[in-house]
Enzyme design. Structure first.
Site, PDB file in Angstrom:
ATOM      1  N   HIS A 164      36.682  37.824  38.276  1.00  0.00           N
ATOM      2  CA  HIS A 164      36.230  39.117  37.751  1.00  0.00           C
ATOM      3  C   HIS A 164      34.968  38.980  36.908  1.00  0.00           C
ATOM      4  CE1 HIS A 164      38.671  38.048  34.064  1.00  0.00           C
ATOM      5  NE2 HIS A 164      37.640  38.643  33.487  1.00  0.00           N
ATOM      6  N   ASP A 229      46.160  45.527  40.614  1.00  0.00           N
ATOM      7  CA  ASP A 229      47.293  45.241  41.486  1.00  0.00           C
ATOM      8  C   ASP A 229      47.442  43.743  41.686  1.00  0.00           C
ATOM      9  OD1 ASP A 229      45.364  44.518  43.349  1.00  0.00           O
ATOM     10  OD2 ASP A 229      45.627  46.284  44.612  1.00  0.00           O
ATOM     11  N   SER A 305      37.815  34.965  29.036  1.00  0.00           N
ATOM     12  CA  SER A 305      38.179  35.004  30.455  1.00  0.00           C
ATOM     13  C   SER A 305      37.428  33.931  31.232  1.00  0.00           C
ATOM     14  CB  SER A 305      37.840  36.380  31.044  1.00  0.00           C
ATOM     15  OG  SER A 305      38.610  37.388  30.455  1.00  0.00           O
TER      16      SER A 305
END
Length: 372
Positions: A164, A229, A305
């Site tokens: 991401h 998801d 992250s």
């Protein structure tokens, strides 16, 4: 049905062997790793690079949600592990893969929103100061991406991070084409006379030295899904630098079950955005796990992250202790625990299949990727 049987074989391909000695110490298991090989490569249209970089990922699907999800078919797994490669000139390719299990003889067989909180009680993070720590292993393996995330050195020219940080699930982020990786280094002395740097109470100032990225691999399991998801299972990417970084790196390894981790704990360091310019280290217990994810409550903020999650265990073959990256810190999840909302920070586990894929990206030869 044959596809399902093959998939179960793939998921169970890793057979961990733990020591039987009464003087037990946490030992790296021995794994039989599947083989992932490119089958075909297609040229794609150049991406638009119009997505906003996201420093964290939020998903409401917790352990129970993941555990109750249907087992993917063999063809679905092949599709998830196929990947896109983005080059520095903006060109883009898609590579389909095949998955194989090799026997010892060498035969093949195919087989509603909430306020995000990522600090839990007392902030247990440690800012790492001073070049004697920052420039030494393992802290020296942590690097900063120009998109704002963290990465970890896993080879002479390769950096492991979260997908991401490069791609939002639908499009590549702004800055991905000219992506750079930053290495903390001490600033040059300003020549001031009489300054006693060694005994100064102030930490020595550091700066980033940047290296351009040559190409980036992102699995289609991330591109197919999105941040809300099951696609979080594939939130990882590998960057290849334009030149070697000349630092000690940390090898990747297959993630053992949480019960086999030393003290049930994991460790990682990252560039949390609430402490700009600081490398922040933390460790904590694993609270739950699925086949693809580790759930923990390590204190973390956006910017961390992409950090490599690692543990230190005994390597029997080399008769020494060794740290390995067993996961990639992804982001934050609200989880419904028996009707009570609870939040976790989540890391993507390096499974045998993911190990085979990432190792092949690094080595380019499956023979070098047979043991995780």
């Amino acid at each position: 049905m044959a596809g399902l049987s093959t998939l179960i074989l793939l998921l169970c391909a890793a057979k961990d062997v733990m020591p039987s000695s009464s003087h037990w110490k946490p030992t790296w298991p021995s794994y039989r790793v599947p083989v992932i090989l490119p089958q075909s490569t297609l040229n794609l249209a150049k991406p638009q690079f119009d997505a906003e970089a996201r420093l964290d990922v939020v998903s409401p699907c917790g352990p129970a949600c993941h555990k109750s999800s249907p087992l993917p078919t063999y063809e679905e797994v092949k599709n998830y592990l196929s990947y896109e490669t983005l080059y520095a000139n903006g060109s883009l390719t898609e590579t389909e893969v095949g998955i194989y299990i090799l026997s010892n003889s060498g035969d093949r067989s195919q087989g509603k929103s909430r306020t995000k909180r990522q600090i839990y009680g007392y902030d247990s993070r440690f800012s790492i100061f001073g070049k004697d720590f920052l420039l030494n292993y393992p802290f020296s393996t942590s690097v900063k991406l120009s998109t704002g995330c963290t990465g970890t050195l896993v080879a002479e020219k390769h950096v492991l991070t979260a997908a991401h940080c490069i791609h939002d699930g639908k499009s590549y982020v702004k800055g991905a084409q000219k992506l750079r990786v930053g290495f903390l280094k001490p600033k040059l002395k300003d020549g001031s006379k009489g300054a006693n740097i060694t005994n100064s109470a102030m930490p020595e100032k550091m700066k980033f030295q940047w290296i351009r990225v040559k190409r980036t691999h992102v699995p289609k399991g991330w591109i197919k899904g999105n941040a809300n998801d099951i696609g979080m299972d594939y939130d990882y990417a590998l960057l290849e630098l334009k030149k070697p970084h000349k630092r000690k790196f940390m090898k990747i390894g297959v993630s053992p079950p949480a019960r086999h981790l030393p003290g049930g704990r994991i460790h990682f360091s990252g560039y949390d955005n609430d402490r700009p310019g600081n490398l922040v280290y933390r460790f904590c217990d694993v609270k739950d796990e699925t086949y693809d994810l580790l759930y923990q409550q390590c204190d973390a903020q956006p910017g961390a992250s992409g950090s490599g999650v690692y543990v230190r265990m005994w390597k029997r073959q080399n008769h020494k202790w060794e740290r390995k990256i067993i996961g990639i810190f992804s982001g934050h999840q609200w989880v419904d625990m028996n009707g009570t909302p609870q939040d976790f920070n989540v890391a993507v586990r390096i499974t045998p299949l993911k190990y085979a894929q990432i190792c092949y990206w690094i080595k380019g030869n499956y023979l070098d990727c047979r043991e995780g």
